[in-house]
Scaffold this active site. Structure first.
Site, PDB file in Angstrom:
ATOM      1  N   HIS A 306       0.856  -1.177   0.000  1.00 62.52           N
ATOM      2  CA  HIS A 306       0.000   0.000   0.000  1.00 62.52           C
ATOM      3  C   HIS A 306       0.893   1.229   0.000  1.00 62.52           C
ATOM      4  O   HIS A 306       1.954   1.220   0.630  1.00 62.52           O
ATOM      5  CB  HIS A 306      -0.893   0.001   1.249  1.00 62.52           C
ATOM      6  CG  HIS A 306      -2.061   0.899   1.120  1.00 62.52           C
ATOM      7  ND1 HIS A 306      -1.974   2.245   1.389  1.00 62.52           N
ATOM      8  CD2 HIS A 306      -3.334   0.660   0.721  1.00 62.52           C
ATOM      9  CE1 HIS A 306      -3.160   2.792   1.179  1.00 62.52           C
ATOM     10  NE2 HIS A 306      -3.997   1.849   0.770  1.00 62.52           N
ATOM     11  N   ASP A 363      -7.945  -5.410   0.060  1.00 58.80           N
ATOM     12  CA  ASP A 363      -8.446  -6.296  -0.993  1.00 58.80           C
ATOM     13  C   ASP A 363      -8.068  -7.754  -0.782  1.00 58.80           C
ATOM     14  O   ASP A 363      -8.591  -8.629  -1.475  1.00 58.80           O
ATOM     15  CB  ASP A 363      -7.913  -5.829  -2.354  1.00 58.80           C
ATOM     16  CG  ASP A 363      -8.476  -4.480  -2.710  1.00 58.80           C
ATOM     17  OD1 ASP A 363      -9.684  -4.300  -2.541  1.00 58.80           O
ATOM     18  OD2 ASP A 363      -7.701  -3.595  -3.124  1.00 58.80           O
TER      19      ASP A 363
HETATM   20  N1  ACO Z   1       4.077  -7.548  -4.822  1.00 54.62           N
HETATM   21  C1  ACO Z   1       5.405  -7.542  -5.034  1.00 54.62           C
HETATM   22  N2  ACO Z   1       6.192  -6.455  -4.892  1.00 54.62           N
HETATM   23  C2  ACO Z   1       5.581  -5.302  -4.547  1.00 54.62           C
HETATM   24  C3  ACO Z   1       4.202  -5.233  -4.307  1.00 54.62           C
HETATM   25  C4  ACO Z   1       3.435  -6.415  -4.451  1.00 54.62           C
HETATM   26  N3  ACO Z   1       2.122  -6.406  -4.237  1.00 54.62           N
HETATM   27  N4  ACO Z   1       3.881  -3.967  -3.976  1.00 54.62           N
HETATM   28  C5  ACO Z   1       5.017  -3.272  -4.006  1.00 54.62           C
HETATM   29  N5  ACO Z   1       6.050  -4.068  -4.349  1.00 54.62           N
HETATM   30  C6  ACO Z   1       7.469  -3.695  -4.421  1.00 54.62           C
HETATM   31  C7  ACO Z   1       7.771  -2.877  -5.651  1.00 54.62           C
HETATM   32  O1  ACO Z   1       8.161  -3.710  -6.733  1.00 54.62           O
HETATM   33  C8  ACO Z   1       8.887  -1.992  -5.160  1.00 54.62           C
HETATM   34  O2  ACO Z   1      10.071  -2.745  -5.092  1.00 54.62           O
HETATM   35  P1  ACO Z   1      11.494  -2.024  -5.398  1.00 54.62           P
HETATM   36  O3  ACO Z   1      11.613  -0.916  -4.387  1.00 54.62           O
HETATM   37  O4  ACO Z   1      12.491  -3.113  -5.229  1.00 54.62           O
HETATM   38  O5  ACO Z   1      11.391  -1.512  -6.806  1.00 54.62           O
HETATM   39  C9  ACO Z   1       8.491  -1.689  -3.710  1.00 54.62           C
HETATM   40  O6  ACO Z   1       7.707  -2.823  -3.310  1.00 54.62           O
HETATM   41  C10 ACO Z   1       7.684  -0.416  -3.558  1.00 54.62           C
HETATM   42  O7  ACO Z   1       6.568  -0.507  -4.424  1.00 54.62           O
HETATM   43  P2  ACO Z   1       5.913   0.685  -5.203  1.00 54.62           P
HETATM   44  O8  ACO Z   1       5.284   0.195  -6.473  1.00 54.62           O
HETATM   45  O9  ACO Z   1       6.847   1.833  -5.294  1.00 54.62           O
HETATM   46  O10 ACO Z   1       4.779   1.064  -4.188  1.00 54.62           O
HETATM   47  P3  ACO Z   1       3.588   2.010  -4.493  1.00 54.62           P
HETATM   48  O11 ACO Z   1       3.308   2.739  -3.253  1.00 54.62           O
HETATM   49  O12 ACO Z   1       3.817   2.824  -5.720  1.00 54.62           O
HETATM   50  O13 ACO Z   1       2.393   1.016  -4.853  1.00 54.62           O
HETATM   51  C11 ACO Z   1       0.576  -0.436  -4.661  1.00 54.62           C
HETATM   52  C12 ACO Z   1       1.393   0.671  -3.985  1.00 54.62           C
HETATM   53  C13 ACO Z   1       0.102   0.021  -6.060  1.00 54.62           C
HETATM   54  C14 ACO Z   1      -0.673  -0.723  -3.837  1.00 54.62           C
HETATM   55  C15 ACO Z   1       1.463  -1.717  -4.776  1.00 54.62           C
HETATM   56  O14 ACO Z   1       1.853  -2.146  -3.502  1.00 54.62           O
HETATM   57  C16 ACO Z   1       0.767  -2.836  -5.547  1.00 54.62           C
HETATM   58  O15 ACO Z   1       0.828  -2.867  -6.780  1.00 54.62           O
HETATM   59  N6  ACO Z   1       0.067  -3.767  -4.828  1.00 54.62           N
HETATM   60  C17 ACO Z   1      -0.654  -4.814  -5.504  1.00 54.62           C
HETATM   61  C18 ACO Z   1      -1.975  -4.265  -6.009  1.00 54.62           C
HETATM   62  C19 ACO Z   1      -2.945  -4.006  -4.884  1.00 54.62           C
HETATM   63  O16 ACO Z   1      -3.135  -4.853  -4.010  1.00 54.62           O
HETATM   64  N7  ACO Z   1      -3.605  -2.824  -4.938  1.00 54.62           N
HETATM   65  C20 ACO Z   1      -4.612  -2.447  -3.953  1.00 54.62           C
HETATM   66  C21 ACO Z   1      -4.128  -1.328  -3.087  1.00 54.62           C
HETATM   67  S1  ACO Z   1      -5.308  -0.909  -1.881  1.00 54.62           S
HETATM   68  C22 ACO Z   1      -6.485  -0.101  -2.728  1.00 54.62           C
HETATM   69  O17 ACO Z   1      -6.280   0.580  -3.685  1.00 54.62           O
HETATM   70  C23 ACO Z   1      -7.842  -0.229  -2.261  1.00 54.62           C
END
Ligand code: ACO
Length: 428
Positions: A306, A363
Site C-alpha cells: 500500500h 483487498d
Molecule cells: N508484490 C510484489 N512487490 C511489490 C508489491 C506487491 N504487491 N507492492 C510493491 N512491491 C514492491 C515494488 O516492486 C517496489 O520494489 P522495489 O523498491 O524493489 O522496486 C516496492 O515494493 C515499492 O513498491 P511501489 O510500487 O513503489 O509502491 P507504491 O506505493 O507505488 O504502490 C501499490 C502501492 C500500487 C498498492 C502496490 O503495492 C501494488 O501494486 N500492490 C498490488 C496491487 C494491490 O493490491 N492494490 C490495492 C491497493 S489498496 C487499494 O487501492 C484499495
C-alpha cells in the site's frame, strides 16, 4: 507549533511556513515556491505531496490507524451501519436518531431509477463490464437531476447525496442483472440498504431472495470499511474533477473510472484471479511467491502493499476475522481462503516483503467475503464503488464548500523534443 522551513537555492535562502495537522503531521507549504524562486517540486506519483487539507479521514500508515471523522474504523465496524457511517463521513459527526431516520427514508424514497433510465441499459452489450455501465449510468443520472447541477443550499446537498447513494445500489444491481440476461428487480421499500441491494441482485420473478442476517451483516461491514480512505487515486480524481466545479454526479462517475484499475479497486478481482491461478496451476504458494520476487514479469502479490500503510491495513485485519467467521457460520468451504492464509503466512516471513513493508491490504480478504455472499467476480469493484460513494461525496463537498477553492492544476517538467520546425509531409 509554528515554525518555518528554510530552503537554499542559488545562494539565496527562502522561508516557507510549516503546516501542522491535528495529529501532528507536518507539511511544508510551498504554494509560493515558484513565484519566489522559479522552481517547482517534482514528486512522481505524489508520494510526498499533500494535495489538500481535509477534515474527513485520518490515516497513520506506519501504525496502521484509520479513522473516519476521528472515530477508529474498528469501532465503526463493530457498532455502526453503512448508512450511519455515510452520514458521519459526509456531514462530519454522528447523526442523531432523527437525522438518521430522515436520511434512511430519503434513501428509500430515492431508490428507484427513472423508468426511462432503465432503457439506457439496453444500449450495452450483454457482457459489458459493470464498472463501465456504472460510471456511464452515474453520468447519465445527472441528466435526470437538472436541479442538482448547482448545489446552492444544504437541503439540495442532502437530497443529491441521498439520491446518489441510493440509486448507485439500484444501478449496480441492474447492471449485474443485465449482464446475465435476467429482468431487473425493483427495489423493495421495506428493506434496509444492504438487504435491498441483495434483493435486487438475487431475486428473480416469483422467487424472492431473502438474505440471511450473516450475509447482510457482512455486506454492511464491507461497505463501512470501504467508505473513505483519504487521498487515494479515485478520491483524488473526484477532487480533481470537482475542482473545475463539475457537478457531483460527473465527479463521482470519474471516481468510478479511476477505481477500476487493478492497482486500485480492481485489486479485489486481481486477488481472486491470482488465488484461482495458484490453485489451478498446481503451483504451491512458495513457488508463486518466488516468481513474484524474481520480478521477471510485472507479477505482483495482489492484495499486498500500500502506498500509505507500511504496516497491517486495519481493514484487512477486520476482514480476515470476518471471512473466517462468515465461512464458518455459512458452512462454506472455500479453498481460496486456505491459499490466501498460506500466502499471507509465507509473505509475512519473507525478507522481500518484510524489507519493503508489504502487508495485506483491504483487498486481500474482501474477495473471499464477497464470494461467500454469492457476488460474482466482475461485480467486486462495483461493490467497492458503492462503499466508497460517501467518501467521494464528502470530498466533493469539501471542495464545493471551500470559497477560496482553486482549480487543481499540477505542473510538470517537460522532457520532450526541444524546439523544432514543422516539416511539410513530402519532406519527411
Ligand atoms: N508484490 C510484489 N512487490 C511489490 C508489491 C506487491 N504487491 N507492492 C510493491 N512491491 C514492491 C515494488 O516492486 C517496489 O520494489 P522495489 O523498491 O524493489 O522496486 C516496492 O515494493 C515499492 O513498491 P511501489 O510500487 O513503489 O509502491 P507504491 O506505493 O507505488 O504502490 C501499490 C502501492 C500500487 C498498492 C502496490 O503495492 C501494488 O501494486 N500492490 C498490488 C496491487 C494491490 O493490491 N492494490 C490495492 C491497493 S489498496 C487499494 O487501492 C484499495
Amino acid at each position: 507549533m509554528s515554525h518555518t522551513c528554510r530552503i537554499e537555492l542559488d545562494g539565496k535562502s527562502h522561508d516557507f511556513p510549516v503546516v501542522e495537522g491535528v495529529e501532528n503531521e507536518l507539511a511544508i507549504d510551498i504554494s509560493v515556491l515558484r513565484d519566489r524562486t522559479g522552481y517547482i517540486t517534482l514528486d512522481d506519483g505524489y508520494g510526498n505531496t499533500g494535495s489538500c487539507t481535509s477534515a474527513i479521514t485520518y490515516i497513520d500508515g506506519d501504525k496502521g490507524i484509520l479513522r473516519y471523522r476521528g472515530i477508529p474504523i474498528e469501532q465503526l465496524a463493530a457498532h455502526s451501519s453503512f448508512v450511519e457511517t455515510a452520514w458521519l463521513v459526509i456531514w462530519g459527526r454522528l447523526p442523531t436518531q432523527d437525522e438518521l431516520s430522515q436520511f434512511s427514508s430519503m434513501l428509500t424514497r430515492n431508490e428507484m431509477m427513472h423508468e426511462s433510465l432503465r432503457s439506457h441499459f439496453q444500449g450495452f452489450p450483454p457482457n459489458a463490464h459493470p464498472m463501465a455501465i456504472l460510471s456511464a449510468m452515474i453520468n447519465a443520472m445527472s441528466c435526470y437531476e437538472p436541479e442538482m447541477m448547482e448545489i446552492e443550499d444544504e437541503s439540495t446537498m442532502v437530497r443529491a447525496a441521498a439520491r446518489l447513494i441510493s440509486k448507485v445500489r439500484t444501478v449496480a444491481a441492474a447492471s449485474y442483472k443485465m449482464s446475465i440476461g435476467q429482468p431487473m428487480a425493483y427495489p423493495h421499500p421495506e428493506y434496509h440498504y444492504c438487504e435491498n441491494f441483495l434483493h435486487m441482485m438475487f431475486s428473480i420473478p416469483y422467487r424472492e431472495y431473502i438474505p440471511t442476517p450473516e450475509v447482510t451483516r457482512a455486506l454492511n461491514l464491507f461497505l463501512i470499511l470501504h467508505a473513505d480512505h483519504e487521498q487515494n487515486c479515485s478520491t483524488s480524481t473526484v477532487r480533481m474533477v470537482a475542482s473545475s466545479r463539475a457537478n457531483m454526479f460527473a465527479s463521482c462517475a470519474a471516481g468510478v473510472c479511476a477505481l477500476w484499475g487493478p492497482l486500485h479497486g480492481g485489486a479485489n478481482v486481481a486477488v481472486i484471479e491470482m488465488l484461482d491461478f495458484i490453485r489451478n496451476s498446481g503451483m504451491n504458494v512458495a513457488e508463486y511467491v518466488s516468481r513474484v520476487k524474481a520480478r521477471d514479469s510485472r507479477l505482483r502479490l495482489m492484495g499486498f502493499g500500500h502506498r500509505v500503510y507500511k504496516n497491517f491495513d486495519p481493514r484487512s485485519k477486520i476482514l480476515k476475522a470476518a471471512a473466517d467467521e462468515m465461512l464458518e457460520t455459512l458452512h462454506v468451504n472455500d479453498p481460496l481462503l486456505d491459499i490466501a492464509r498460506e500466502l499471507e503466512e509465507v509473505a509475512l516471513k519473507d525478507s522481500y516483503f518484510v524489507e519493503r513493508k508489504l502487508y495485506p491490504n483491504v483487498d486481500f480478504y474482501s474477495g473471499i467475503i464477497l464470494r461467500a455472499m454469492g457476488i460474482p467476480l466482475n461485480m467486486f469493484t462495483v461493490m467497492f464503488a458503492m462503499g466508497r460513494m460517501p467518501g467521494w461525496i464528502a470530498n466533493w463537498k469539501e471542495i464545493h464548500d471551500d470559497p477560496k477553492g482553486r482549480i487543481y492544476r499540477p505542473r510538470q517538467i517537460y522532457t520532450g523534443s526541444p524546439l523544432q520546425d514543422y516539416t511539410p509531409i513530402e519532406k519527411r
